[in-house]
Design an enzyme around this catalytic site. Structure first.
Site, PDB file in Angstrom:
ATOM      1  N   SER A 106       3.933   3.120 -13.657  1.00 56.84           N
ATOM      2  CA  SER A 106       4.083   4.224 -12.705  1.00 56.84           C
ATOM      3  C   SER A 106       5.004   5.273 -13.296  1.00 56.84           C
ATOM      4  O   SER A 106       5.890   4.955 -14.094  1.00 56.84           O
ATOM      5  CB  SER A 106       4.681   3.713 -11.391  1.00 56.84           C
ATOM      6  OG  SER A 106       5.048   4.786 -10.541  1.00 56.84           O
ATOM      7  N   TYR A 149      11.047  -0.253  -6.302  1.00 53.80           N
ATOM      8  CA  TYR A 149       9.768  -0.026  -6.973  1.00 53.80           C
ATOM      9  C   TYR A 149       9.980   0.535  -8.372  1.00 53.80           C
ATOM     10  O   TYR A 149       9.359   0.090  -9.342  1.00 53.80           O
ATOM     11  CB  TYR A 149       8.917   0.927  -6.134  1.00 53.80           C
ATOM     12  CG  TYR A 149       7.541   1.173  -6.696  1.00 53.80           C
ATOM     13  CD1 TYR A 149       6.579   0.174  -6.673  1.00 53.80           C
ATOM     14  CD2 TYR A 149       7.197   2.410  -7.245  1.00 53.80           C
ATOM     15  CE1 TYR A 149       5.301   0.397  -7.182  1.00 53.80           C
ATOM     16  CE2 TYR A 149       5.937   2.643  -7.747  1.00 53.80           C
ATOM     17  CZ  TYR A 149       4.989   1.633  -7.720  1.00 53.80           C
ATOM     18  OH  TYR A 149       3.735   1.852  -8.233  1.00 53.80           O
ATOM     19  N   THR A 159       1.484   9.654  -7.773  1.00 46.64           N
ATOM     20  CA  THR A 159       1.074   9.139  -6.467  1.00 46.64           C
ATOM     21  C   THR A 159      -0.439   9.206  -6.370  1.00 46.64           C
ATOM     22  O   THR A 159      -1.043  10.280  -6.460  1.00 46.64           O
ATOM     23  CB  THR A 159       1.714   9.951  -5.330  1.00 46.64           C
ATOM     24  OG1 THR A 159       3.132   9.933  -5.501  1.00 46.64           O
ATOM     25  CG2 THR A 159       1.367   9.346  -3.985  1.00 46.64           C
TER      26      THR A 159
END
Length: 249
Positions: A132, A145, A177
């Protein structure tokens, strides 16, 4: 495209979201694909759905072994299963920290570890981890996260170094996202879903969420035998979030 013809692939979290998009794309390009998931029903033919909890080492080995036997080997592993979390370091208790790290970090370890013997026999082996942008960019309300995905980023580089001599390439993607079931649940739980969506879209210079298919395309590009010289790479798929500073207005 048929660059995955003859390739045998395994995708965790493969029955929904980015995992399912990746599995379908791999299959459309010639691969045989097994989808490991807590609820594998979403992975219909030609995908092979396999129930698996990546937090249970015995369950992982019991899932990976039969896939290798069924396919006659394994060439590609996509470690995509993941768990999300919101909050600062004050907001998540120890149990939630353990739970998210167990899925996002140790889940990647368990699946890769179980697959390594087959990957070493492949000749076209590749591992792609779903990381991510939170691993490399400070985002608000994402402490747990971000920490878990930072570990996946570092783990990717270490694995790439460790298994270079085995002929196994290891890379990761850094999605921004993305429009996934988890993000949809996050929006549904927000006091003002429309405002939350607008904030998420505005965070990315492109002004929109990333699609699952866009992340899947990046994963397939890294996993393809055509990318034989690419290892130790973290590929952003984030609408320019990590690299661009575009003024608004």
């Amino acid at each position: 495209m048929s660059d995955f013809a003859g390739i045998r692939a395994l995708v965790t979290g493969g029955a929904s979201g980015i995992g399912l998009a990746t599995a379908r794309m791999l299959a459309s390009r010639g691969a045989r694909v097994a989808c490991l998931d807590l609820r594998p029903d979403g992975a219909g033919p030609p995908l092979l759905g396999v129930e698996c909890d990546v937090t249970d080492d015995d369950a992982v080995r019991a899932a990976v072994g039969p896939v290798v036997e069924e396919f006659g080997g394994l060439d590609v592993v996509v470690n995509n299963a993941g768990a999300g979390a919101r909050g600062t370091v004050e907001d998540n208790d120890d149990d939630e920290w353990r739970s998210v790290l167990d899925v996002n970090v140790l889940g990647t370890v368990r699946v890769t570890r179980a697959a390594l013997p087959a990957l070493r026999r492949s000749g076209r082996a590749a591992v792609v981890n779903t990381c991510s942008v939170a691993a490399v960019t400070g985002l608000p309300q994402r402490a747990l996260y971000s920490a878990s995905k930072g570990a996946v980023h570092a783990l990717t580089l270490a694995m790439a170094a460790d298994h270079l001599a085995d002929g196994i390439r290891v890379n990761c993607v850094l999605p921004g996202t993305a429009d996934t079931p988890w993000v949809q649940r996050l929006l549904a739980a927000a006091p003002d879903p429309a405002a939350e969506l607008a904030a998420l879209e505005a965070r990315q210079p492109s002004g929109r969420l990333v699609t699952s298919d866009e992340v899947a395309h990046a994963i397939c590009s890294l996993a393809s035998p055509d990318a034989g010289a690419t290892t130790g790479v973290a590929l952003p798929v984030d609408g320019g979030l990590t690299a661009l500073r575009v003024p608004h207005g």
